[in-house]
Design a protein around this motif. Sequence first.
Motif, short mmCIF file in Angstrom:
data_model
loop_
_atom_site.label_atom_id
_atom_site.label_comp_id
_atom_site.label_asym_id
_atom_site.label_seq_id
_atom_site.Cartn_x
_atom_site.Cartn_y
_atom_site.Cartn_z
N ASN A 132 0.84 -1.20 0.00
CA ASN A 132 0.00 0.00 0.00
C ASN A 132 0.88 1.25 0.00
O ASN A 132 2.09 1.16 -0.23
CB ASN A 132 -1.01 -0.02 1.16
CG ASN A 132 -0.35 0.06 2.52
OD1 ASN A 132 0.81 0.49 2.67
ND2 ASN A 132 -1.06 -0.37 3.56
N HIS A 133 0.30 2.38 0.29
CA HIS A 133 1.00 3.65 0.20
C HIS A 133 2.16 3.80 1.19
O HIS A 133 3.03 4.64 0.98
CB HIS A 133 0.02 4.81 0.37
CG HIS A 133 -0.61 4.88 1.72
ND1 HIS A 133 -1.60 3.98 2.13
CD2 HIS A 133 -0.37 5.69 2.77
CE1 HIS A 133 -1.94 4.27 3.37
NE2 HIS A 133 -1.23 5.31 3.78
N ILE A 134 2.23 3.00 2.25
CA ILE A 134 3.34 3.11 3.20
C ILE A 134 4.38 2.02 3.01
O ILE A 134 5.38 1.99 3.72
CB ILE A 134 2.85 3.11 4.66
CG1 ILE A 134 2.21 1.77 5.03
CG2 ILE A 134 1.90 4.26 4.93
CD1 ILE A 134 2.02 1.58 6.52
N SER A 135 4.17 1.13 2.06
CA SER A 135 5.06 -0.02 1.90
C SER A 135 6.51 0.35 1.63
O SER A 135 7.42 -0.34 2.07
CB SER A 135 4.54 -0.93 0.79
OG SER A 135 3.35 -1.57 1.20
N GLU A 137 8.13 3.32 2.38
CA GLU A 137 8.53 4.55 3.08
C GLU A 137 10.01 4.56 3.46
O GLU A 137 10.62 5.62 3.52
CB GLU A 137 7.69 4.73 4.36
CG GLU A 137 6.30 5.23 4.10
CD GLU A 137 5.54 5.51 5.39
OE1 GLU A 137 4.61 6.33 5.33
OE2 GLU A 137 5.85 4.93 6.45
N GLU A 138 10.58 3.40 3.71
CA GLU A 138 11.97 3.32 4.16
C GLU A 138 12.82 2.69 3.06
O GLU A 138 12.55 1.56 2.63
CB GLU A 138 12.01 2.48 5.44
CG GLU A 138 13.29 2.53 6.19
CD GLU A 138 13.21 1.76 7.51
OE1 GLU A 138 14.26 1.65 8.15
OE2 GLU A 138 12.14 1.27 7.89
N LYS A 143 7.45 -2.94 3.45
CA LYS A 143 6.47 -3.40 4.43
C LYS A 143 5.24 -3.86 3.65
O LYS A 143 4.60 -3.06 2.95
CB LYS A 143 6.10 -2.27 5.39
CG LYS A 143 5.22 -2.71 6.53
CD LYS A 143 5.01 -1.57 7.51
CE LYS A 143 4.29 -2.03 8.75
NZ LYS A 143 4.15 -0.93 9.72
#
Length: 189
Positions: A132-135, A137-138, A143
Motif C-alpha cells: 500500500n502507500h506506506i510499503s 517509506e523506508e 512493508k
Amino acid sequence: MGIFDKLKQTTMNTIATASTSLNSKCETFTFTALPESLDELKALPEAALDTPFKTAALTVLALCAYAADKNIGLEMLNWLRGPRPLNGQEISFLNDRFRDGKTYLPFAYFVGAIPDNNYTPTEPYTIKIMSNHISEEEAGYMKLFIPCGGADDPRPIKLRQRKSDAKWFLWEQYLLTNVKTPKINDHWA
C-alpha cells in the motif's frame, strides 16, 4: 442524470484515482503442497527471493513448517533471514506463540482458512500479499500486508533488500499475533 448520481460518479472517480496513486498492489501465490524441508522450500520458484512478495509468501510456509517441526521451521526461517539468523529471544518468541496448541496461527493466512473451519485452508494453498502507500517509506525495506482469516485487518511483514545481489530477506514479521478462536476451541460457538 440526477444531482445525486453526478455526486456519486464524482466520488467514485476520486476514489479510483486515489486508489491507483497509492501504489497498492496484490500478488497471489499458489502452492500444491507445503514444503517439509529446507531443500523443498529452496526448490520453489519463489525461492529466487527476487521480490519482497515472494519472500513474504515463503515466510508463511516456513512458519507452518515451524508449527509442525521447530528444527525444520528454524532452518527455513534462518535461510529467509539471510545474513541475520534468529537470535535466542526471537526463537523464544516463536515458541511462546505456538504454545497451548496454537499451531493453527500461520495457517490463518491461507485463502479459505477461517475460524469456522478451524483454519483449514482450501487446496491448493493460496496466499495473497499486498502493498500500500506506506510499503516503501523506508529505503531498502518493504512493508507488506497479508490478509488473515482470523483478523479484521491484514497483518504486516517487513522485508529488507541486500544491495549486493538485490535479494529480499525477512526482517520482521507480525504474523503470529492472536487471531479469532477456531471453532473447535471456542466454547461459545
